[in-house]
Design a protein around this motif. Structure first.
Motif, PDB file in Angstrom:
ATOM      1  N   GLY A   1       0.785  -1.225   0.000  1.00  0.00           N
ATOM      2  CA  GLY A   1       0.000   0.000   0.000  1.00  0.00           C
ATOM      3  C   GLY A   1       0.815   1.272   0.000  1.00  0.00           C
ATOM      4  O   GLY A   1       0.278   2.355   0.272  1.00  0.00           O
ATOM      5  N   LEU A   2       2.117   1.186  -0.329  1.00  0.00           N
ATOM      6  CA  LEU A   2       2.992   2.349  -0.272  1.00  0.00           C
ATOM      7  C   LEU A   2       3.530   2.780  -1.634  1.00  0.00           C
ATOM      8  O   LEU A   2       4.165   3.823  -1.741  1.00  0.00           O
ATOM      9  CB  LEU A   2       4.193   2.059   0.654  1.00  0.00           C
ATOM     10  N   GLY A   3       3.312   1.979  -2.663  1.00  0.00           N
ATOM     11  CA  GLY A   3       3.947   2.220  -3.948  1.00  0.00           C
ATOM     12  C   GLY A   3       3.615   3.565  -4.557  1.00  0.00           C
ATOM     13  O   GLY A   3       4.514   4.330  -4.936  1.00  0.00           O
ATOM     14  N   ASP A   4       2.347   3.877  -4.670  1.00  0.00           N
ATOM     15  CA  ASP A   4       1.949   5.133  -5.307  1.00  0.00           C
ATOM     16  C   ASP A   4       2.363   6.343  -4.470  1.00  0.00           C
ATOM     17  O   ASP A   4       2.775   7.378  -5.013  1.00  0.00           O
ATOM     18  CB  ASP A   4       0.447   5.154  -5.556  1.00  0.00           C
ATOM     19  N   GLU A   5       2.260   6.214  -3.162  1.00  0.00           N
ATOM     20  CA  GLU A   5       2.663   7.316  -2.274  1.00  0.00           C
ATOM     21  C   GLU A   5       4.143   7.640  -2.457  1.00  0.00           C
ATOM     22  O   GLU A   5       4.530   8.811  -2.605  1.00  0.00           O
ATOM     23  CB  GLU A   5       2.398   6.910  -0.820  1.00  0.00           C
ATOM     24  N   ILE A   6       4.984   6.617  -2.456  1.00  0.00           N
ATOM     25  CA  ILE A   6       6.421   6.833  -2.604  1.00  0.00           C
ATOM     26  C   ILE A   6       6.749   7.294  -4.018  1.00  0.00           C
ATOM     27  O   ILE A   6       7.612   8.160  -4.219  1.00  0.00           O
ATOM     28  CB  ILE A   6       7.186   5.550  -2.217  1.00  0.00           C
ATOM     29  N   ASP A   7       6.050   6.757  -5.009  1.00  0.00           N
ATOM     30  CA  ASP A   7       6.300   7.154  -6.385  1.00  0.00           C
ATOM     31  C   ASP A   7       6.030   8.647  -6.581  1.00  0.00           C
ATOM     32  O   ASP A   7       6.716   9.312  -7.365  1.00  0.00           O
ATOM     33  CB  ASP A   7       5.422   6.319  -7.325  1.00  0.00           C
ATOM     34  N   ARG A   8       5.044   9.172  -5.866  1.00  0.00           N
ATOM     35  CA  ARG A   8       4.727  10.606  -5.983  1.00  0.00           C
ATOM     36  C   ARG A   8       5.793  11.483  -5.318  1.00  0.00           C
ATOM     37  O   ARG A   8       5.956  12.648  -5.683  1.00  0.00           O
ATOM     38  CB  ARG A   8       3.358  10.899  -5.361  1.00  0.00           C
ATOM     39  N   LEU A   9       6.520  10.930  -4.342  1.00  0.00           N
ATOM     40  CA  LEU A   9       7.518  11.723  -3.624  1.00  0.00           C
ATOM     41  C   LEU A   9       8.765  11.986  -4.456  1.00  0.00           C
ATOM     42  O   LEU A   9       9.437  13.003  -4.275  1.00  0.00           O
ATOM     43  CB  LEU A   9       7.939  10.997  -2.333  1.00  0.00           C
ATOM     44  N   GLY A  10       9.096  11.041  -5.333  1.00  0.00           N
ATOM     45  CA  GLY A  10      10.336  11.148  -6.083  1.00  0.00           C
ATOM     46  C   GLY A  10      10.146  11.715  -7.468  1.00  0.00           C
ATOM     47  O   GLY A  10       9.069  12.194  -7.847  1.00  0.00           O
TER      48      GLY A  10
ATOM     49  N   LEU B   1      13.001   5.629 -10.008  1.00  0.00           N
ATOM     50  CA  LEU B   1      12.562   6.725  -9.155  1.00  0.00           C
ATOM     51  C   LEU B   1      13.770   7.288  -8.417  1.00  0.00           C
ATOM     52  O   LEU B   1      14.471   6.564  -7.708  1.00  0.00           O
ATOM     53  CB  LEU B   1      11.517   6.243  -8.150  1.00  0.00           C
ATOM     54  N   VAL B   2      14.021   8.575  -8.598  1.00  0.00           N
ATOM     55  CA  VAL B   2      15.096   9.251  -7.887  1.00  0.00           C
ATOM     56  C   VAL B   2      14.520   9.791  -6.583  1.00  0.00           C
ATOM     57  O   VAL B   2      13.704  10.718  -6.579  1.00  0.00           O
ATOM     58  CB  VAL B   2      15.698  10.384  -8.730  1.00  0.00           C
ATOM     59  N   LEU B   3      14.927   9.185  -5.489  1.00  0.00           N
ATOM     60  CA  LEU B   3      14.374   9.528  -4.178  1.00  0.00           C
ATOM     61  C   LEU B   3      15.381   9.118  -3.106  1.00  0.00           C
ATOM     62  O   LEU B   3      15.831   7.971  -3.093  1.00  0.00           O
ATOM     63  CB  LEU B   3      13.044   8.804  -3.949  1.00  0.00           C
ATOM     64  N   PRO B   4      15.745  10.014  -2.201  1.00  0.00           N
ATOM     65  CA  PRO B   4      16.694   9.647  -1.151  1.00  0.00           C
ATOM     66  C   PRO B   4      16.166   8.515  -0.275  1.00  0.00           C
ATOM     67  O   PRO B   4      14.964   8.421  -0.007  1.00  0.00           O
ATOM     68  CB  PRO B   4      16.848  10.940  -0.337  1.00  0.00           C
ATOM     69  N   GLN B   5      17.081   7.693   0.181  1.00  0.00           N
ATOM     70  CA  GLN B   5      16.730   6.532   0.995  1.00  0.00           C
ATOM     71  C   GLN B   5      15.920   6.904   2.227  1.00  0.00           C
ATOM     72  O   GLN B   5      15.042   6.151   2.658  1.00  0.00           O
ATOM     73  CB  GLN B   5      18.028   5.831   1.409  1.00  0.00           C
ATOM     74  N   TYR B   6      16.200   8.069   2.814  1.00  0.00           N
ATOM     75  CA  TYR B   6      15.508   8.409   4.055  1.00  0.00           C
ATOM     76  C   TYR B   6      14.008   8.578   3.856  1.00  0.00           C
ATOM     77  O   TYR B   6      13.224   8.403   4.799  1.00  0.00           O
ATOM     78  CB  TYR B   6      16.118   9.643   4.724  1.00  0.00           C
ATOM     79  N   GLU B   7      13.569   8.899   2.637  1.00  0.00           N
ATOM     80  CA  GLU B   7      12.125   8.992   2.399  1.00  0.00           C
ATOM     81  C   GLU B   7      11.489   7.601   2.436  1.00  0.00           C
ATOM     82  O   GLU B   7      10.365   7.437   2.922  1.00  0.00           O
ATOM     83  CB  GLU B   7      11.856   9.662   1.049  1.00  0.00           C
TER      84      GLU B   7
END
Length: 483
Positions: A62-71, A98-104
């Motif tokens: 349930g986290l894929g779309d949320e994280i995809d929007r962050l990066g 997806l370019v997104l820092p690990q801490y996110e």
């Protein structure tokens, strides 16, 4: 603290440990995460790439779309020698990097773990362990110096390259340092790079620049001609020089908030399981950052182990199910060591014959679609396939894509319950609490049993007149009862 007969201690609160702990707690397993650092998410992470298979696993939680929007999505991945892989060819909802820092990633996984009821013990260092027939006792040292013991049925070491858990069970970590004196810095830039990810190699110099999204950029650099110890002084001028050598300019970098020097190793533990102790992520394998496969491989370790350990810890499956974790994931770790190391060696090729080999390899990937598909599958995790018993259906052991199901749902939505999902032709029925039954949205006649981690456990091209109950549908999967 005394553990219950089916409790688990996860050592390490990086992405691997957090995903695993959340999976176990969601399955009803009491979980404690032991972390030597104080509470809080660090922004000093090295990982910036989230690959398609990892996003699929996060989607199943349930986290894929949320994280995809962050990066920020990147549809092409540059490797070496002008080689670029087109990620839009990936057979996935997440056909990009997806370019997104690990801490996110850690923030989202920690929130999920807390919501699921995971207990966190920070400022606590593992100093040893003792295994018994019914459990494991961890010896720990608190932040104030006090010594204590924590007990559980199982312990998972997700505590990084210098894993105290791995050392405590006596597992070696063979391998070698591949790249020495890699420099990292978080800086502001006066000039904005043209590309989302900026990376290049010239001669002995390599540089990589990626945005944090808060005005700072992470710079990673390496100059093979400047080999110094990790504790050698590091200044912004050295980082600028490496960047200019590799990229032609330093983009006016200034105001460094953090700088560090480290070395990159290629190592893998010979085993991922010793009795009731298991290893995952960097505690089990480390490799160069080339291709951005490190964090992703660890998260996929956790996705493979979580449902198996939950089933064994709660008595729903035989302990032999845990053996399949090493059987399946150890070869994957070995393949990542080879591919990431190969990328570095080809990128830094200097001798005429190694440059010729690189040019030939690049040409093959550019012209031959199957070779390019295989390379994409390796780097992104989409192509990972697990061993299947002799005579199995061709789909067995393969990743199952996010297929559409009857009623407007998707497979990875159905997987959020943490169960096996049995996909049947429309009109077919099967009743069992061990599996969740779904139906194809189309008129497909294949019957497909999907594991909780999204890989096919069994398939049949067509069912007999008596339905799935009269077919060769398995009674169990490696000790996990299905009937």
């Amino acid at each position: 603290m005394n553990g219950t007969p089916h409790s688990v201690i996860v050592v390490g609160s990086g992405p691997t440990g957090l995903l695993l702990a959340g999976d176990l707690a969601a399955a009803g397993v009491p979980v404690t995460v032991v972390e030597r650092r104080p509470p809080g998410i660090s922004n000093l992470s090295r990982a910036f790439a989230v690959h398609a298979r990892t996003l699929e696993q996060l989607d199943a939680r349930g986290l894929g779309d949320e994280i995809d929007r962050l990066g920020r999505p990147l549809d092409r991945l540059r490797l070496f020698g002008g080689l670029t892989l087109d990620l839009t060819d990936l057979p996935s909802r997440f056909n990009h990097l997806l370019v997104l820092p690990q801490y996110e990633i850690e923030k989202a996984l920690e929130r999920r773990a807390v919501d699921a009821g995971v207990t966190f013990v920070h400022g606590t260092e593992v100093t040893g362990l003792v295994q018994g027939t019914d459990g494991v006792t961890l010896r720990v040292r608190r932040g104030d110096g006090a010594r204590d013991e924590l007990s559980a049925a199982y312990v998972v070491g997700a505590d990084g390259m210098r894993s105290a858990v791995r050392e405590a069970v006596g597992l070696p970590f063979p391998g070698r340092s591949v790249i020495r004196s890699v420099v990292l810095a978080d800086v502001r830039l006066a000039e904005r790079p043209e590309d989302l990810l900026t990376v290049n190699t010239v001669g002995d110099a390599f540089a990589f620049i990626a945005p944090f999204g808060d005005g700072y950029h992470r710079v990673i650099g390496w100059n093979r001609a400047h080999d110094v110890p990790d504790d050698a002084p590091l200044g912004l001028d050295e980082i600028k020089e490496i960047t200019r050598l590799a990229l032609g300019r330093d983009y006016g970098m200034h105001d460094a908030r953090w700088m560090s020097r480290f070395h990159s190793d290629e190592r893998q533990a010979p085993h991922y399981r010793v009795g009731r102790v298991l290893l995952a992520g960097d505690a089990a394998h480390v490799h160069t950052p080339a291709g951005g496969q490190g964090m992703n491989t660890g998260l996929q370790d956790a996705a493979n182990l979580g449902w198996k350990l939950a089933a064994v810890a709660t008595g729903r499956a035989r302990e032999s199910l845990l053996d399949t974790y090493e059987t399946e994931r150890h070869p994957v770790g070995r393949a990542v060591l080879r591919s990431s190391g190969g990328i570095v060696r080809m990128a830094m090729a200097k001798r005429p014959w190694t440059r010729a080999a690189r040019a030939g390899f690049t040409g093959v990937l550019g012209r031959v679609r199957p070779a390019r598909t295989r390379a994409l599958g390796q780097v992104t995790g989409i192509g990972v396939r697990y061993p299947a018993p002799r005579g199995s259906h061709v789909l067995t052991g393969r990743r199952v894509p996010d297929v559409r199901l009857d009623g407007g749902t998707r497979l990875y939505e159905a997987l959020r319950a943490g169960q096996f999902v049995l996909i049947l032709p429309q009109g077919e029925a099967y009743k069992n609490d061990a599996v969740r039954v779904a139906h194809w949205a189309s008129g497909r006649r294949t019957a497909l049993l999907v594991r909780p981690d999204g890989y096919a456990a069994w398939a049949a091209d067509a069912l007999p007149e008596g339905g799935v109950g009269s077919s060769d549908f398995p009674r169990e999967f490696a000790g996990y009862p299905l009937r």
